[in-house]
Every structure is written in structure tokens, then in C-alpha cells.
Design an enzyme around this catalytic site. Sequence first.
Site, short mmCIF file in Angstrom:
data_model
loop_
_atom_site.label_atom_id
_atom_site.label_comp_id
_atom_site.label_asym_id
_atom_site.label_seq_id
_atom_site.Cartn_x
_atom_site.Cartn_y
_atom_site.Cartn_z
CE LYS A 216 -0.31 -3.85 10.15
NZ LYS A 216 -1.38 -3.19 9.36
CB SER B 294 -4.86 -4.57 10.70
OG SER B 294 -4.08 -3.85 9.73
CB SER C 172 -5.38 -1.12 8.65
OG SER C 172 -6.40 -2.09 8.62
#
Length: 491
Positions: free
Chosen positions: A76, A154, A178
Site C-alpha cells: 500500500k 482506503s 480500511s
Amino acid sequence: MNANELTIAEARDALAGGELSAVDLTMACLTAIDAGTPLNAFVHATPEIALDQARAADARRGADAGALNGIPLGIKDLFCTKGVASQAASNILKGFKPEYESTVTSKLFEAGAVMLGKLNMDEFAMGSSNETSCYGDAVNPWKVDDRRLTPGGSSGGSAAAVAADLCLGATGTDTGGSIRQPAAFTGIVGIKPTYGRVSRWGIVAFASSLDQAGPMTKSVRDAAILLGAMAGHDPKDSTSADIPVPDFEAALTGDIRGRKIGIPREYRMEGMPAEIEALWARGREMLADAGAEIVDISLPHTKYALPAYYVIAPAEASSNLARYDGVRYGHRARLGQGDGIVDMYEKTRAEGFGKEVQRRVMIGTYVLSAGFYDAYYNRARKVRALIKRDFDEAFAAGVDAILTPATPSSAFGLGEMAEADPVAMYLNDVFTVTVNLAGLPGISVPVGLDAKGLPLGLQLIGRPWDEAGLLNHAHVLERAAGFVEKPRKWW
């Protein structure tokens, strides 16, 4: 089956047995990433680094190889990676390439993992649909009509990449859901560990008392393997717990006989879709069939969780994001003649931050201001303590894990919610934020499809530091559900 479609456990065994080389496995993933461009999951590909690490993994193969030797992963964009763009999906960090490695990525590399590249996400992890990214929307590989669907947020890029077999696993972060919400939207497994289990050092901060990194994988076993490599005490993170890391994979016995599973009555939300209610009932039956005792519990302060979260998280964000001022790194606005340093700050932040980040910074600054600190922030902190106490009392009464829905719906279309009503978007976190406020471990497991053919997940919440027990409960649920569906390839 192509090599990139393997689970981490399958690939580990194939690599150890000499049936597959790390280079071949990495090449299969890089080819899939090239083909997967329409998903917009990988935003900074690092093929040279990946192949170098894969060659090193092949040379290392043997008894001394790490637990993830040769396993290709996506990272990420919130994790700082040395010499590789780490933007947190924000224009304000454009061009930023750290001179250091986050603790999590360092640990993964020590275990032999291969980094395929950086993954799309909501800007500074603020969002539930991956629509606030400076890279554009990540797209869910699941498609049932002509719409492009959200992969959740997210950690949307991580979820899309794992679900589409672009990588064998990925790192995510979870501040209010998330990891778990995108995992549910894409039919994969995602676990948020207990706060303090995984180091936050070198991860771009959103809300420091809530943020926690975790793995996103194709199976519960893979989540156990990846979490084992990510977890552990880190003296560089003052919130990191000095607690031994158990063998999470060895804990997957599949035996939960006599365990108590709590069903919180407050999670039966008004207007909950019948499909979610039916899925939850099915989950209860599956765990009962495995020998668990299902008990009703009460978590009375649940209804205050979302408002408390959306005071605390923006407050911490406004403080954390104050450092992005255009002085030391990242974007700096062009200044006009006579502009001073305050003008530079204001212009840089106005240009660099997207709308959702600006919204949350303003809310956070407001609730921390002198006249409102007690009315909002201090009150939210007190509510947080009550939410944690609800869970403590349930666990003290003998509950081993708590079963809830993971999301209030399946994946929705990109553009359907974000601009229309940001508050409606916040409701996506209704089942997940309590876990962050209480610092508990939580996992999302894919259990079925809705009437449209989109994946739905259930959430299990565990006792503090009992990721091993939580993963075992999830393993039983996964096995009973038998979810093997994959998105039909359209990209």
C-alpha cells in the site's frame, strides 16, 4: 492455473519443492499487473526491484530461507519504501522518495518477500471507496453490469490487486475499517490486528491512536502467514507492544468446540438489507454446526461509535497533517511576488490536499479549537472508553469472539456516493469503527454472494492479542462457507 493465481501457502510449498522458481512466479505477477492496468491497482510498479529480490530468493532457497521467501506482494502506498515513491495517494507528497524503509516492509523483506510495487488507496487513507486518490479510482475486479464498482477503501488498490491475482498478498492499513471493508467488497480475507501488534513506524500517519497495518490475502491461512511476518515489537514505535508473536498458522486447528461466539444485538441496524441479515444468520449456523455456543450480547454504546470516530480521527489527522507545509519535502506551490511564508503554506496545502482531506482537517481543527475541545474531542474520548468497556465486559463474561456483518451492503458503483453525500459514505464504516476505537483485532471473511453476484463478508472480532484464536475462528467460518468464487476477467 497460472502461478499468480496461487495462494501464499501453495506458492511457498511449490517454491520449497522446486516446482516453481521465484523469478517465474514474479514474472507471472508482473504480466498480470500489465494486463490489469484498467483496475488502476498498482500505481508505482517496481519490476526491477521485484526481479532482483526474486533472484536473491532463488539463490537463498533452502532451510535458511525466510517464511515468505520468493513470495510476490503489493505494498500500500502508505508504507515508506526506500528510494521508491511513497505518496499516500496525495499530490502534496508528489516526488517524495523516502531514504528509509518502514518497519513492516523491512520485516517482509527479511522474510524473503518480493515487492511488486506500490498500491492505490484513498488519499492519506481517508475514504471508503478509493475515490479520493490522486492516482484516480481503483476499480473492483468484480463486475456484474456496465458499472465500474468500488473495491472499497482506503486499501482499495490492495483489495483489487489480491482479488484479481495481480499479487499473492498485500499490505493494508485499517483506521476505521480500511482493511476489512475492501476485503468484504472484493471477496478476500483482511485482518486488522490488535493496536500495537504491528509497528506503525514508517507508515504515513492518519489517526495515530487508531491506525494499524495488517495483511490482505486470498485465504485465512495466508493471512496467518503474512501477519506472522509483519508482527512484532519495534522500539522505534512507542505504541508497539513488547508481546511475543505466536505461530498464527499453527493455531489453525479448525477446532472451536465449546467456544462462545457473541452476537451483538445493537448491530441489527434499522434498514439493514435482508441479504446481510440472512448472511449473518448463516454465519451463526455455520459456527454453531462447528460446535461453538452462540450467545446474544449487548454492546450498548455502539450507536455512538460513528460520531465519536468522526471526531477523534479528523482531530488526529489535522494534527498529523500539519507537517505537510511545502518546506521540507513534497509539493511546494509557486509563489507570486510579495508572497510570504504563510502564503506558501496556504497555497501549498490548498493545491496539495484533496477535498476529503481538506474536509477532515477542517473538522479536526474545529473540534480541537479552544471553545469546542471539551464539547467534542473530550466527549468523544469518553465515549471511546465506554465502547471499549462494552467489549471488555463481553469478553470477561466468557465470549471468545464476536460475529457481525462486515459491511452494510455489497460494493457500490464508483461515483454513486462520494460527491453526493460524504456523510452517507461514512456509514460504510458502521460495523468496523468500534474495533478501532477499542483497539481490538478484527477480520473479514468472504462468505457468499448477493443476488447480483457480488461478494459479501462477515466480520469476526477477537479478544485483545488473540489474533491466533481469531484466525482459527475465521478458518472454521471460511471452511464452512466454502467460498471459492473469483471475479470473471473483463480487464
